[in-house]
Design a protein around this motif. Structure first.
Motif, short mmCIF file in Angstrom:
data_model
loop_
_atom_site.label_atom_id
_atom_site.label_comp_id
_atom_site.label_asym_id
_atom_site.label_seq_id
_atom_site.Cartn_x
_atom_site.Cartn_y
_atom_site.Cartn_z
N HIS A 127 9.60 7.39 -7.26
CA HIS A 127 9.33 6.28 -6.34
C HIS A 127 8.27 6.71 -5.34
CE1 HIS A 127 12.68 3.71 -7.61
NE2 HIS A 127 13.46 4.76 -7.58
N ASP A 128 7.54 5.73 -4.80
CA ASP A 128 6.55 6.03 -3.77
C ASP A 128 7.18 6.63 -2.52
OD1 ASP A 128 3.93 5.04 -4.86
OD2 ASP A 128 5.09 3.20 -5.08
N CYS A 129 8.41 6.23 -2.21
CA CYS A 129 9.06 6.72 -1.00
C CYS A 129 9.43 8.19 -1.08
CB CYS A 129 10.30 5.89 -0.68
SG CYS A 129 11.66 6.06 -1.87
N GLN A 130 9.24 8.81 -2.24
CA GLN A 130 9.58 10.23 -2.40
C GLN A 130 8.42 11.15 -2.05
OE1 GLN A 130 11.85 8.99 -6.34
NE2 GLN A 130 12.06 11.18 -6.01
N ALA A 131 7.29 10.59 -1.62
CA ALA A 131 6.12 11.40 -1.25
C ALA A 131 6.25 11.91 0.17
CB ALA A 131 4.85 10.56 -1.38
N LEU A 135 13.98 6.95 -10.25
CA LEU A 135 13.22 5.90 -10.91
C LEU A 135 13.78 5.67 -12.32
CD1 LEU A 135 10.75 4.05 -10.57
CD2 LEU A 135 9.34 5.93 -11.43
N ASP A 136 14.13 4.45 -12.63
CA ASP A 136 14.80 4.12 -13.89
C ASP A 136 13.87 4.39 -15.07
OD1 ASP A 136 16.43 3.15 -15.87
OD2 ASP A 136 16.40 1.07 -15.18
N THR A 137 14.35 5.19 -16.02
CA THR A 137 13.53 5.55 -17.18
C THR A 137 13.80 4.69 -18.40
OG1 THR A 137 15.17 7.23 -17.79
CG2 THR A 137 13.26 7.96 -16.48
N VAL A 186 3.22 10.27 -11.46
CA VAL A 186 3.11 8.83 -11.65
C VAL A 186 4.16 8.15 -10.80
CG1 VAL A 186 3.35 6.94 -13.31
CG2 VAL A 186 2.19 9.05 -13.99
N THR A 187 3.73 7.19 -10.00
CA THR A 187 4.63 6.37 -9.19
C THR A 187 4.37 4.91 -9.53
OG1 THR A 187 3.25 5.87 -7.25
CG2 THR A 187 4.23 8.08 -7.35
N PRO A 188 5.15 3.99 -8.98
CA PRO A 188 4.87 2.58 -9.25
C PRO A 188 3.50 2.11 -8.78
CG PRO A 188 7.11 2.84 -8.47
CD PRO A 188 6.45 4.17 -8.29
N SER A 189 2.92 2.78 -7.79
CA SER A 189 1.66 2.26 -7.24
C SER A 189 0.43 3.10 -7.53
CB SER A 189 1.78 2.09 -5.71
OG SER A 189 1.77 3.36 -5.08
N PRO A 238 0.83 -1.20 0.00
CA PRO A 238 0.00 0.00 0.00
C PRO A 238 0.87 1.25 0.00
CG PRO A 238 0.09 -0.97 2.19
CD PRO A 238 0.76 -1.94 1.26
N PHE A 239 0.29 2.32 -0.53
CA PHE A 239 1.02 3.60 -0.58
C PHE A 239 1.10 4.18 0.82
CE2 PHE A 239 1.19 8.19 -0.89
CZ PHE A 239 2.23 8.36 -1.78
N GLU A 240 2.31 4.56 1.25
CA GLU A 240 2.50 5.18 2.55
C GLU A 240 3.34 6.43 2.39
OE1 GLU A 240 4.16 2.47 5.32
OE2 GLU A 240 2.49 1.06 5.23
#
Length: 226
Positions: free
Chosen positions: A189-193, A82-84, A210-213, A18-20
């Motif tokens: 990445h989600d961890c950058q929120a 995030l790898d492009t 846009v993130t992975p989740s 889940p997104f955190e």
């Protein structure tokens, strides 16, 4: 632009976790926030990076099918971003032209965009980041790009973006809201929120992240078609 709460697109989520939001102290200054988020990003394992890149690519392609761009600005991955590369490959398969940013040769603090394809000759800039050789034949005015997928260090729920502090994307995309393009889309990445970011008047808000989740939209009429 009136800031609005993001509209999340949970139906497009492809990650099991889940997104955190990152544990975060809003009182931190910009340098501390950058250091914290970059440290989190560097902790991702190669396997996590690979999985995140594939999931984010799938999310982005879903959005691009609705937006139907033909010319996309994108960046080369640096500093555990995030790898492009998977996204580049997917865009090329769809015959979408891709453009890389390059430091402006005359206007310090600005970016220009040059056509990028497999085999493009690259040279490191003063920050050690590869960029295309300057060739006027490959130059595309920024306003002719349909969208620009931007790197970032951190983002919040209102579409605010924090970069590395140089202000290159803020200056380059300063007029996108009045011109209607190029649409700025954050890729992270989600961890950058973080819950909220300290903002200055020159900071340019994003239209989408846009993130992975998940996918966050920020109320732009330009996105109504999506």
């Amino acid at each position: 632009m009136t800031r609005v709460t993001a509209k999340s697109d949970p139906s497009t989520a492809t990650m099991a976790q889940p997104f955190e939001l990152t544990q975060f102290n809003p009182a931190q200054d910009r340098s501390a926030i950058r250091n914290q988020i970059r440290a989190l990003r560097h902790q991702l394992s190669p396997q996590q990076q690979t999985q995140a890149a594939k999931a984010a690519m799938a999310q982005m392609l879903t959005q691009l099918r609705a937006l139907q761009p033909t010319k996309v600005g994108l960046y080369l991955t640096n500093d555990s971003e995030l790898d492009t590369q998977p996204l580049f490959q997917a865009l090329w398969r769809l015959n979408i032209d891709t453009y890389l940013p390059r430091l402006h040769p005359f206007n310090r603090g600005q970016l220009i965009f040059l056509h990028y394809r497999q085999g493009t000759r690259m040279f490191p800039n003063r920050y050690g980041i590869d960029e295309p050789k300057l060739d006027i034949r490959n130059l595309l005015p920024t306003e002719q790009l349909d969208l620009v997928i931007t790197p970032l260090v951190a983002f919040d729920e209102l579409g605010n973006r924090m970069g590395m502090g140089g202000g290159f994307y803020d200056r380059t995309l300063a007029h996108w809201q009045t011109a209607g393009k190029p649409l700025p889309i954050g890729y992270a990445h989600d961890c950058q929120a973080v819950p909220s970011l300290p903002c200055e008047h020159w900071d340019v808000p994003l239209a989408m992240i846009v993130t992975p989740s998940r996918v966050l939209r920020f109320g732009s009429e330009t996105l109504a078609q999506g």
